[in-house]
Motif scaffolding. Structure first.
Motif, short mmCIF file in Angstrom:
data_model
loop_
_atom_site.label_atom_id
_atom_site.label_comp_id
_atom_site.label_asym_id
_atom_site.label_seq_id
_atom_site.Cartn_x
_atom_site.Cartn_y
_atom_site.Cartn_z
N MET A 1 0.85 -1.21 0.00
CA MET A 1 0.12 -0.14 0.09
C MET A 1 0.91 1.18 0.06
O MET A 1 1.86 1.35 0.85
N TYR A 2 0.65 2.15 -0.67
CA TYR A 2 1.30 3.50 -1.03
C TYR A 2 0.37 4.70 -1.16
O TYR A 2 -0.73 4.35 -1.51
N ALA A 3 0.91 5.74 -0.93
CA ALA A 3 -0.04 6.99 -0.98
C ALA A 3 0.92 7.95 -1.83
O ALA A 3 2.17 8.09 -1.57
N ILE A 4 0.56 8.83 -2.29
CA ILE A 4 1.05 10.10 -2.89
C ILE A 4 0.55 11.28 -1.96
O ILE A 4 -0.92 11.47 -2.28
N ILE A 5 1.49 12.19 -1.40
CA ILE A 5 1.01 13.01 -0.73
C ILE A 5 1.55 14.29 -1.19
O ILE A 5 2.46 14.44 -2.00
N LYS A 6 1.10 15.51 -0.76
CA LYS A 6 1.43 16.92 -1.41
C LYS A 6 1.72 17.65 0.14
O LYS A 6 1.13 17.73 1.07
N CYS A 7 3.20 18.18 0.09
CA CYS A 7 3.71 18.63 1.50
C CYS A 7 4.85 19.81 1.20
O CYS A 7 5.72 19.28 0.70
N GLY A 8 4.47 20.76 1.45
CA GLY A 8 5.34 22.02 1.23
C GLY A 8 5.57 22.09 -0.44
O GLY A 8 6.70 22.63 -0.94
N GLY A 9 4.44 22.09 -1.35
CA GLY A 9 4.57 22.34 -2.57
C GLY A 9 5.29 21.43 -3.35
O GLY A 9 5.36 21.51 -4.46
N LYS A 10 5.59 20.04 -2.67
CA LYS A 10 6.14 18.80 -3.42
C LYS A 10 5.54 17.66 -3.29
O LYS A 10 4.89 17.66 -2.38
N GLN A 11 5.36 16.85 -3.94
CA GLN A 11 4.67 15.43 -4.04
C GLN A 11 5.60 14.48 -3.91
O GLN A 11 6.70 14.34 -4.11
N TYR A 12 5.08 13.42 -2.72
CA TYR A 12 6.11 12.46 -2.09
C TYR A 12 5.24 11.18 -2.53
O TYR A 12 3.95 11.09 -2.10
N LYS A 13 5.70 10.03 -2.84
CA LYS A 13 5.10 8.59 -2.96
C LYS A 13 5.64 8.04 -1.72
O LYS A 13 7.03 7.69 -1.58
N VAL A 14 4.81 7.65 -0.58
CA VAL A 14 5.19 7.05 0.61
C VAL A 14 4.43 5.96 0.92
O VAL A 14 3.35 5.65 0.21
N VAL A 38 -3.90 14.23 0.82
CA VAL A 38 -3.61 13.03 0.09
C VAL A 38 -4.26 13.13 -1.26
O VAL A 38 -5.46 13.35 -1.70
N LEU A 39 -3.42 12.94 -2.15
CA LEU A 39 -3.54 13.03 -3.72
C LEU A 39 -4.18 11.51 -4.17
O LEU A 39 -5.07 11.45 -5.10
N ALA A 40 -3.56 10.18 -3.91
CA ALA A 40 -3.81 9.04 -4.40
C ALA A 40 -3.46 8.18 -3.26
O ALA A 40 -2.43 8.19 -2.68
N VAL A 41 -4.27 7.21 -3.40
CA VAL A 41 -3.97 5.87 -2.46
C VAL A 41 -3.95 4.76 -3.30
O VAL A 41 -4.93 4.69 -4.08
N ASN A 42 -3.09 3.60 -3.16
CA ASN A 42 -3.04 2.50 -4.02
C ASN A 42 -2.90 1.53 -2.90
O ASN A 42 -2.12 1.27 -2.31
N GLU A 45 -5.86 -1.36 -5.98
CA GLU A 45 -6.31 -0.45 -7.12
C GLU A 45 -6.28 1.04 -6.63
O GLU A 45 -6.04 1.46 -5.53
N LEU A 46 -5.64 1.89 -7.60
CA LEU A 46 -5.29 3.10 -7.36
C LEU A 46 -6.77 3.97 -7.30
O LEU A 46 -7.62 3.84 -8.06
N LYS A 47 -6.85 4.67 -6.19
CA LYS A 47 -7.99 5.53 -5.77
C LYS A 47 -7.45 7.04 -5.75
O LYS A 47 -6.41 7.36 -5.19
N CYS A 48 -8.23 8.05 -6.22
CA CYS A 48 -8.02 9.49 -6.36
C CYS A 48 -9.25 10.28 -6.35
O CYS A 48 -10.32 9.70 -6.56
#
Length: 105
Positions: A1-14, A38-42, A45-48
């Motif tokens: 399971m991973y998520a794509i987050i936005k923090c400080g104007g940058k995006q991270y896959k965590v 949070v921009l997306a969660v997998n 299956e990918l959810k956004c």
């Protein structure tokens, strides 16, 4: 399971257990941090979008951004030819190192 987050104007896959460097937040070490952008969660299956409107990522601060916790220096050098004009500057970004503890989708 991973998520794509936005923090400080940058995006991270965590994912859980990851350690990342984000912009300085002012939080002390061992303090908890909750990221709701949070921009997306997998999770198979990918959810956004509206499907993850209540998703959040919880993290713990490992190192705060004071003192020696700064990135390497980035040099900015400007030179104007034939003008005897030059400028040299340096910039070091302060960061906060966090560990992702939980992804709630």
């Amino acid at each position: 399971m991973y998520a794509i987050i936005k923090c400080g104007g940058k995006q991270y896959k965590v994912s859980e257990g990851d350690m990342i460097d984000i912009d300085y937040t002012g939080k002390a070490a061992k303090e908890s941090l909750e990221i709701t952008d949070v921009l997306a969660v997998n999770d198979g299956e990918l959810k956004c979008g509206d499907a993850i409107s209540s998703a959040k990522v919880e993290a713990v601060v490992v190192l705060d951004g004071t003192g020696a916790n700064r990135d390497r220096k980035v040099l900015i050098y400007k030179k104007r030819r034939r003008k005897d004009s030059k400028l040299k500057k340096g910039f070091r970004r302060s960061f906060t190192k966090i560990r992702i503890t939980k992804i709630a989708a």
